[in-house]
Design a protein around this motif. Structure first.
Motif, PDB file in Angstrom:
ATOM      1  N   GLU A 139     -69.433   0.119  67.261  1.00  0.00           N
ATOM      2  CA  GLU A 139     -68.152   0.513  66.500  1.00  0.00           C
ATOM      3  C   GLU A 139     -68.188   1.552  65.786  1.00  0.00           C
ATOM      4  O   GLU A 139     -68.627   1.919  64.527  1.00  0.00           O
ATOM      5  CB  GLU A 139     -66.584  -0.464  66.946  1.00  0.00           C
ATOM      6  N   LEU A 140     -66.668   2.883  66.110  1.00  0.00           N
ATOM      7  CA  LEU A 140     -67.100   3.741  64.634  1.00  0.00           C
ATOM      8  C   LEU A 140     -65.914   2.730  63.718  1.00  0.00           C
ATOM      9  O   LEU A 140     -64.357   2.168  64.267  1.00  0.00           O
ATOM     10  CB  LEU A 140     -66.483   5.137  65.837  1.00  0.00           C
ATOM     11  N   LYS A 141     -66.646   3.099  62.524  1.00  0.00           N
ATOM     12  CA  LYS A 141     -65.190   2.905  61.673  1.00  0.00           C
ATOM     13  C   LYS A 141     -64.399   3.988  61.540  1.00  0.00           C
ATOM     14  O   LYS A 141     -63.461   3.612  61.173  1.00  0.00           O
ATOM     15  CB  LYS A 141     -66.302   2.676  60.097  1.00  0.00           C
ATOM     16  N   VAL A 142     -65.312   5.489  60.716  1.00  0.00           N
ATOM     17  CA  VAL A 142     -64.275   6.758  61.146  1.00  0.00           C
ATOM     18  C   VAL A 142     -64.430   7.450  62.009  1.00  0.00           C
ATOM     19  O   VAL A 142     -65.397   7.822  62.059  1.00  0.00           O
ATOM     20  CB  VAL A 142     -64.153   6.881  59.358  1.00  0.00           C
ATOM     21  N   ASN A 143     -63.481   7.853  62.237  1.00  0.00           N
ATOM     22  CA  ASN A 143     -63.438   9.595  63.176  1.00  0.00           C
ATOM     23  C   ASN A 143     -62.278  10.063  62.833  1.00  0.00           C
ATOM     24  O   ASN A 143     -61.361  10.055  62.328  1.00  0.00           O
ATOM     25  CB  ASN A 143     -62.701   9.269  64.816  1.00  0.00           C
ATOM     26  N   MET A 144     -62.748  11.632  62.866  1.00  0.00           N
ATOM     27  CA  MET A 144     -61.307  12.606  61.818  1.00  0.00           C
ATOM     28  C   MET A 144     -62.138  14.380  62.471  1.00  0.00           C
ATOM     29  O   MET A 144     -63.081  14.372  62.695  1.00  0.00           O
ATOM     30  CB  MET A 144     -61.066  12.051  60.623  1.00  0.00           C
ATOM     31  N   ASN A 145     -61.144  14.392  62.610  1.00  0.00           N
ATOM     32  CA  ASN A 145     -61.171  16.147  62.635  1.00  0.00           C
ATOM     33  C   ASN A 145     -60.608  17.059  61.474  1.00  0.00           C
ATOM     34  O   ASN A 145     -59.639  16.991  61.278  1.00  0.00           O
ATOM     35  CB  ASN A 145     -59.958  16.580  64.096  1.00  0.00           C
ATOM     36  N   ARG A 146     -62.150  17.637  61.397  1.00  0.00           N
ATOM     37  CA  ARG A 146     -62.075  17.290  59.992  1.00  0.00           C
ATOM     38  C   ARG A 146     -61.602  19.135  60.315  1.00  0.00           C
ATOM     39  O   ARG A 146     -61.332  19.962  58.756  1.00  0.00           O
ATOM     40  CB  ARG A 146     -63.496  17.991  58.891  1.00  0.00           C
ATOM     41  N   GLU A 147     -61.474  20.243  61.032  1.00  0.00           N
ATOM     42  CA  GLU A 147     -60.950  21.033  61.131  1.00  0.00           C
ATOM     43  C   GLU A 147     -59.031  21.210  60.809  1.00  0.00           C
ATOM     44  O   GLU A 147     -59.119  21.724  60.366  1.00  0.00           O
ATOM     45  CB  GLU A 147     -61.174  21.664  62.533  1.00  0.00           C
ATOM     46  N   ARG A 148     -58.667  20.437  61.463  1.00  0.00           N
ATOM     47  CA  ARG A 148     -57.464  19.480  61.748  1.00  0.00           C
ATOM     48  C   ARG A 148     -56.669  19.618  60.117  1.00  0.00           C
ATOM     49  O   ARG A 148     -55.994  19.750  59.439  1.00  0.00           O
ATOM     50  CB  ARG A 148     -56.225  18.501  62.296  1.00  0.00           C
ATOM     51  N   ILE A 149     -57.679  18.693  59.306  1.00  0.00           N
ATOM     52  CA  ILE A 149     -57.171  18.397  57.763  1.00  0.00           C
ATOM     53  C   ILE A 149     -57.825  19.350  57.092  1.00  0.00           C
ATOM     54  O   ILE A 149     -56.615  20.086  55.909  1.00  0.00           O
ATOM     55  CB  ILE A 149     -58.097  17.215  57.850  1.00  0.00           C
ATOM     56  N   GLY A 150     -58.263  20.093  57.392  1.00  0.00           N
ATOM     57  CA  GLY A 150     -58.902  21.680  56.856  1.00  0.00           C
ATOM     58  C   GLY A 150     -57.707  22.602  56.871  1.00  0.00           C
ATOM     59  O   GLY A 150     -56.876  23.241  55.736  1.00  0.00           O
ATOM     60  N   HIS A 151     -57.197  22.411  57.566  1.00  0.00           N
ATOM     61  CA  HIS A 151     -56.132  23.426  58.196  1.00  0.00           C
ATOM     62  C   HIS A 151     -54.693  23.076  57.095  1.00  0.00           C
ATOM     63  O   HIS A 151     -53.700  23.541  56.441  1.00  0.00           O
ATOM     64  CB  HIS A 151     -55.548  23.259  59.950  1.00  0.00           C
ATOM     65  N   TRP A 152     -54.321  21.501  57.419  1.00  0.00           N
ATOM     66  CA  TRP A 152     -52.997  21.387  56.808  1.00  0.00           C
ATOM     67  C   TRP A 152     -53.566  21.113  54.941  1.00  0.00           C
ATOM     68  O   TRP A 152     -52.589  21.259  54.414  1.00  0.00           O
ATOM     69  CB  TRP A 152     -53.111  19.812  57.009  1.00  0.00           C
ATOM     70  N   ILE A 153     -54.500  20.959  54.847  1.00  0.00           N
ATOM     71  CA  ILE A 153     -54.841  21.118  53.400  1.00  0.00           C
ATOM     72  C   ILE A 153     -53.797  23.179  52.950  1.00  0.00           C
ATOM     73  O   ILE A 153     -54.037  22.656  51.544  1.00  0.00           O
ATOM     74  CB  ILE A 153     -56.336  20.912  53.208  1.00  0.00           C
ATOM     75  N   SER A 154     -54.488  23.837  53.531  1.00  0.00           N
ATOM     76  CA  SER A 154     -54.907  25.426  53.430  1.00  0.00           C
ATOM     77  C   SER A 154     -53.484  25.248  54.112  1.00  0.00           C
ATOM     78  O   SER A 154     -52.819  26.032  52.821  1.00  0.00           O
ATOM     79  CB  SER A 154     -54.959  26.035  54.936  1.00  0.00           C
ATOM     80  N   GLN A 155     -52.229  24.446  54.456  1.00  0.00           N
ATOM     81  CA  GLN A 155     -50.784  25.016  54.304  1.00  0.00           C
ATOM     82  C   GLN A 155     -50.516  23.574  52.950  1.00  0.00           C
ATOM     83  O   GLN A 155     -48.623  24.190  53.065  1.00  0.00           O
ATOM     84  CB  GLN A 155     -50.072  24.382  55.581  1.00  0.00           C
TER      85      GLN A 155
END
Length: 84
Positions: free
Chosen positions: A47-63
């Protein structure tokens, strides 16, 4: 201010968290802007422990969004795992 943090789901004694972008004033399990991924602290086997959309995290951090302490640790763990 926008913050990227965890929101709790799952059953009693079986936590499951979604990684979300939300306004800091919203409640933990309240309204959110975008669901970015998930964190399963009791994952076993394949089972996956962590899964995230790194591009979207980068987008929100840039905002101007800030990461919670726990999510920042998960992002570092994710980056180390994906480097290999």
């Amino acid at each position: 201010m926008v913050v990227i943090r965890l929101t709790r789901g799952g059953a009693k004694k079986r936590p499951f968290y979604h990684i979300i972008a939300t306004d800091k004033r919203n409640r933990r399990d309240g309204r959110y802007l975008e669901r970015i991924g998930f964190f399963n602290p009791i994952a076993q086997g394949k089972e996956l422990k962590v899964n995230m959309n790194r591009e979207r995290i980068g987008h929100w951090i840039s905002q101007g969004a800030k990461l919670s302490e726990r999510v920042a640790g998960l992002v570092q763990e994710w980056d180390k795992k994906t480097e290999k």
